[in-house]
Design a protein around this motif. Sequence first.
Motif, PDB file in Angstrom:
ATOM      1  N   VAL A 185       0.803  -1.170  -0.053  1.00  0.00           N
ATOM      2  CA  VAL A 185      -0.124   0.011   0.009  1.00  0.00           C
ATOM      3  C   VAL A 185       0.992   1.362   0.132  1.00  0.00           C
ATOM      4  CG1 VAL A 185      -1.806   1.393   1.230  1.00  0.00           C
ATOM      5  CG2 VAL A 185      -1.846  -1.293   1.244  1.00  0.00           C
ATOM      6  N   SER A 186       0.932   1.900  -1.143  1.00  0.00           N
ATOM      7  CA  SER A 186       1.789   3.064  -1.265  1.00  0.00           C
ATOM      8  C   SER A 186       1.208   4.512  -0.600  1.00  0.00           C
ATOM      9  CB  SER A 186       1.882   3.225  -2.693  1.00  0.00           C
ATOM     10  OG  SER A 186       2.615   4.624  -3.136  1.00  0.00           O
ATOM     11  N   VAL A 187       2.200   5.187  -0.003  1.00  0.00           N
ATOM     12  CA  VAL A 187       1.632   6.485   0.569  1.00  0.00           C
ATOM     13  C   VAL A 187       2.717   7.447   0.748  1.00  0.00           C
ATOM     14  CG1 VAL A 187       2.342   5.757   2.984  1.00  0.00           C
ATOM     15  CG2 VAL A 187       0.154   7.262   2.597  1.00  0.00           C
ATOM     16  N   CYS A 188       2.186   8.499   0.415  1.00  0.00           N
ATOM     17  CA  CYS A 188       3.425   9.845   0.643  1.00  0.00           C
ATOM     18  C   CYS A 188       2.527  10.619   1.738  1.00  0.00           C
ATOM     19  CB  CYS A 188       3.569  10.525  -0.690  1.00  0.00           C
ATOM     20  SG  CYS A 188       4.752  11.949  -0.277  1.00  0.00           S
ATOM     21  N   PRO A 189       3.055  10.781   2.837  1.00  0.00           N
ATOM     22  CA  PRO A 189       2.186  11.524   3.747  1.00  0.00           C
ATOM     23  C   PRO A 189       2.299  13.155   3.604  1.00  0.00           C
ATOM     24  CG  PRO A 189       3.634  10.032   4.999  1.00  0.00           C
ATOM     25  CD  PRO A 189       3.974   9.689   3.372  1.00  0.00           C
ATOM     26  N   GLU A 190       3.514  13.624   2.809  1.00  0.00           N
ATOM     27  CA  GLU A 190       3.650  14.937   2.321  1.00  0.00           C
ATOM     28  C   GLU A 190       2.629  15.391   1.438  1.00  0.00           C
ATOM     29  OE1 GLU A 190       8.042  15.860   2.423  1.00  0.00           O
ATOM     30  OE2 GLU A 190       7.988  14.761   4.655  1.00  0.00           O
ATOM     31  N   LEU A 191       2.615  14.416   0.176  1.00  0.00           N
ATOM     32  CA  LEU A 191       1.579  14.835  -0.984  1.00  0.00           C
ATOM     33  C   LEU A 191       0.306  14.739  -0.377  1.00  0.00           C
ATOM     34  CD1 LEU A 191       2.670  12.862  -4.221  1.00  0.00           C
ATOM     35  CD2 LEU A 191       3.268  15.296  -3.199  1.00  0.00           C
ATOM     36  N   SER A 192       0.025  13.713   0.702  1.00  0.00           N
ATOM     37  CA  SER A 192      -1.325  13.632   1.255  1.00  0.00           C
ATOM     38  C   SER A 192      -1.657  14.881   1.850  1.00  0.00           C
ATOM     39  CB  SER A 192      -1.665  12.551   2.275  1.00  0.00           C
ATOM     40  OG  SER A 192      -1.220  11.406   1.585  1.00  0.00           O
ATOM     41  N   ALA A 193      -0.797  15.574   2.584  1.00  0.00           N
ATOM     42  CA  ALA A 193      -0.964  17.090   3.202  1.00  0.00           C
ATOM     43  C   ALA A 193      -1.322  17.983   2.114  1.00  0.00           C
ATOM     44  CB  ALA A 193       0.122  17.129   4.237  1.00  0.00           C
ATOM     45  N   GLY A 194      -0.853  17.816   0.854  1.00  0.00           N
ATOM     46  CA  GLY A 194      -1.136  18.830  -0.193  1.00  0.00           C
ATOM     47  C   GLY A 194       0.209  19.638  -0.531  1.00  0.00           C
ATOM     48  N   PHE A 195       1.552  19.200  -0.181  1.00  0.00           N
ATOM     49  CA  PHE A 195       2.723  19.641  -0.416  1.00  0.00           C
ATOM     50  C   PHE A 195       2.868  19.207  -1.831  1.00  0.00           C
ATOM     51  CE2 PHE A 195       3.715  19.418   3.819  1.00  0.00           C
ATOM     52  CZ  PHE A 195       4.343  20.650   4.313  1.00  0.00           C
ATOM     53  N   PRO A 196       3.524  20.351  -2.575  1.00  0.00           N
ATOM     54  CA  PRO A 196       3.955  20.283  -4.016  1.00  0.00           C
ATOM     55  C   PRO A 196       5.157  19.585  -4.219  1.00  0.00           C
ATOM     56  CG  PRO A 196       4.488  22.273  -3.359  1.00  0.00           C
ATOM     57  CD  PRO A 196       4.008  21.739  -2.201  1.00  0.00           C
ATOM     58  N   VAL A 197       5.579  18.918  -5.390  1.00  0.00           N
ATOM     59  CA  VAL A 197       6.999  18.508  -5.595  1.00  0.00           C
ATOM     60  C   VAL A 197       7.419  19.479  -6.802  1.00  0.00           C
ATOM     61  CG1 VAL A 197       8.078  16.595  -6.621  1.00  0.00           C
ATOM     62  CG2 VAL A 197       5.842  16.042  -5.250  1.00  0.00           C
ATOM     63  N   PRO A 198       8.520  20.011  -6.812  1.00  0.00           N
ATOM     64  CA  PRO A 198       9.472  19.788  -5.646  1.00  0.00           C
ATOM     65  C   PRO A 198       8.892  20.894  -4.467  1.00  0.00           C
ATOM     66  CG  PRO A 198      10.520  21.319  -7.154  1.00  0.00           C
ATOM     67  CD  PRO A 198       9.215  20.768  -7.620  1.00  0.00           C
ATOM     68  N   ARG A 199       9.552  20.901  -3.118  1.00  0.00           N
ATOM     69  CA  ARG A 199       9.197  21.819  -2.150  1.00  0.00           C
ATOM     70  C   ARG A 199      10.345  21.956  -1.231  1.00  0.00           C
ATOM     71  NH1 ARG A 199       7.098  16.762  -1.860  1.00  0.00           N
ATOM     72  NH2 ARG A 199       7.783  15.280  -0.373  1.00  0.00           N
ATOM     73  N   PRO A 200      10.181  22.971  -0.470  1.00  0.00           N
ATOM     74  CA  PRO A 200      11.680  23.388   0.261  1.00  0.00           C
ATOM     75  C   PRO A 200      11.989  22.078   1.045  1.00  0.00           C
ATOM     76  CG  PRO A 200      10.105  25.202   0.300  1.00  0.00           C
ATOM     77  CD  PRO A 200       9.413  23.993  -0.186  1.00  0.00           C
ATOM     78  N   PRO A 201      13.200  21.621   1.893  1.00  0.00           N
ATOM     79  CA  PRO A 201      13.400  20.759   2.485  1.00  0.00           C
ATOM     80  C   PRO A 201      12.990  21.215   3.816  1.00  0.00           C
ATOM     81  CG  PRO A 201      15.479  21.880   1.961  1.00  0.00           C
ATOM     82  CD  PRO A 201      14.472  22.149   1.065  1.00  0.00           C
ATOM     83  N   ALA A 202      12.453  20.155   4.647  1.00  0.00           N
ATOM     84  CA  ALA A 202      12.004  20.396   6.187  1.00  0.00           C
ATOM     85  C   ALA A 202      12.654  19.700   7.123  1.00  0.00           C
ATOM     86  CB  ALA A 202      10.300  20.417   6.101  1.00  0.00           C
ATOM     87  N   GLU A 203      12.891  20.153   8.129  1.00  0.00           N
ATOM     88  CA  GLU A 203      13.421  19.203   9.420  1.00  0.00           C
ATOM     89  C   GLU A 203      12.664  19.552  10.561  1.00  0.00           C
ATOM     90  OE1 GLU A 203      17.746  19.540   9.524  1.00  0.00           O
ATOM     91  OE2 GLU A 203      17.987  19.171   7.602  1.00  0.00           O
ATOM     92  N   ILE A 204      12.923  18.592  11.441  1.00  0.00           N
ATOM     93  CA  ILE A 204      12.199  18.746  13.059  1.00  0.00           C
ATOM     94  C   ILE A 204      13.296  19.639  13.872  1.00  0.00           C
ATOM     95  CG2 ILE A 204      11.272  17.725  15.049  1.00  0.00           C
ATOM     96  CD1 ILE A 204      10.302  15.322  13.442  1.00  0.00           C
ATOM     97  N   ALA A 205      12.642  20.799  14.159  1.00  0.00           N
ATOM     98  CA  ALA A 205      13.544  21.706  14.854  1.00  0.00           C
ATOM     99  C   ALA A 205      14.262  21.176  16.117  1.00  0.00           C
ATOM    100  CB  ALA A 205      12.926  23.063  15.139  1.00  0.00           C
ATOM    101  N   ASN A 206      15.495  21.796  16.500  1.00  0.00           N
ATOM    102  CA  ASN A 206      16.100  21.491  17.790  1.00  0.00           C
ATOM    103  C   ASN A 206      16.393  20.467  18.261  1.00  0.00           C
ATOM    104  OD1 ASN A 206      15.921  24.455  18.183  1.00  0.00           O
ATOM    105  ND2 ASN A 206      13.594  24.332  19.027  1.00  0.00           N
ATOM    106  N   GLY A 207      16.709  19.383  17.187  1.00  0.00           N
ATOM    107  CA  GLY A 207      17.264  18.173  17.620  1.00  0.00           C
ATOM    108  C   GLY A 207      16.105  17.429  17.996  1.00  0.00           C
ATOM    109  N   GLN A 208      14.678  17.676  18.022  1.00  0.00           N
ATOM    110  CA  GLN A 208      13.862  16.922  18.532  1.00  0.00           C
ATOM    111  C   GLN A 208      13.249  15.827  17.523  1.00  0.00           C
ATOM    112  OE1 GLN A 208      11.869  20.497  20.468  1.00  0.00           O
ATOM    113  NE2 GLN A 208      11.821  19.019  22.003  1.00  0.00           N
ATOM    114  N   SER A 209      12.213  15.144  17.847  1.00  0.00           N
ATOM    115  CA  SER A 209      11.649  13.983  16.949  1.00  0.00           C
ATOM    116  C   SER A 209      10.209  14.134  16.669  1.00  0.00           C
ATOM    117  CB  SER A 209      11.881  12.609  17.977  1.00  0.00           C
ATOM    118  OG  SER A 209      11.094  12.741  19.041  1.00  0.00           O
ATOM    119  N   GLY A 210       9.609  13.300  15.901  1.00  0.00           N
ATOM    120  CA  GLY A 210       8.299  13.039  15.750  1.00  0.00           C
ATOM    121  C   GLY A 210       7.401  12.667  16.832  1.00  0.00           C
ATOM    122  N   GLU A 211       7.933  12.039  17.586  1.00  0.00           N
ATOM    123  CA  GLU A 211       7.445  11.876  19.045  1.00  0.00           C
ATOM    124  C   GLU A 211       7.038  13.119  19.788  1.00  0.00           C
ATOM    125  OE1 GLU A 211       5.884   9.891  21.344  1.00  0.00           O
ATOM    126  OE2 GLU A 211       5.471   8.426  19.821  1.00  0.00           O
TER     127      GLU A 211
END
Length: 167
Positions: A40-66
């Motif tokens: 089952v294929s999924v791309c969470p970022e496309l599902s959220a409406g982001f375009p391709v290409p898009r600016p890179p993103a990171e979780i700030a301050n060394g923190q995590s998805g949790e």
Amino acid sequence: MTSRILVSACLLGRPVRYNGQAKPVLHAALDRWQREGRLVSVCPELSAGFPVPRPPAEIANGQSGEDVLSDRARVVEATGADVTDLYLQGAWAALSVAQEHRCRFALLADGSPSCGSSFIYDGQFAGRKHEGAGVTAALLRRHGIEVFAESEIEALVRRVEGNAAAE
Ligand code: SF4
């Protein structure tokens, strides 16, 4: 019931990453599962409406998805834009797809602020990695889905095939 596996679309060869590229993984088990209709294929970022290409993103301050799920951290683009809400939206969309298809396992692209499961980047856009998961991987794990990185595909194969043998 035969296990289904949620897979990052970019690992299946779809050019949907922020930089417009794919990150294809070639493995006989993936080909077989694809033929058996178990992927089952999924791309969470496309599902959220982001375009391709898009600016890179990171979780700030060394923190995590949790931390993002617990409202203790933000996801930011290299431009400085706060995209936390869209990353959460993409994670919930991926969970919904996984649950709809009864996926018990996921194979996700490591390093991504959405799909990373063993490492992510530290929010400085300097290529520095640290242990941790992205927002989608963390949410899937909270809901009992076993998440594997592409470097762990052999472990996933053993887990899925062992699981099938036990059924
Ligand atoms: Fe691949 Fe996940 Fe990024 Fe989509 S969000 S491009 S599936 S790593």
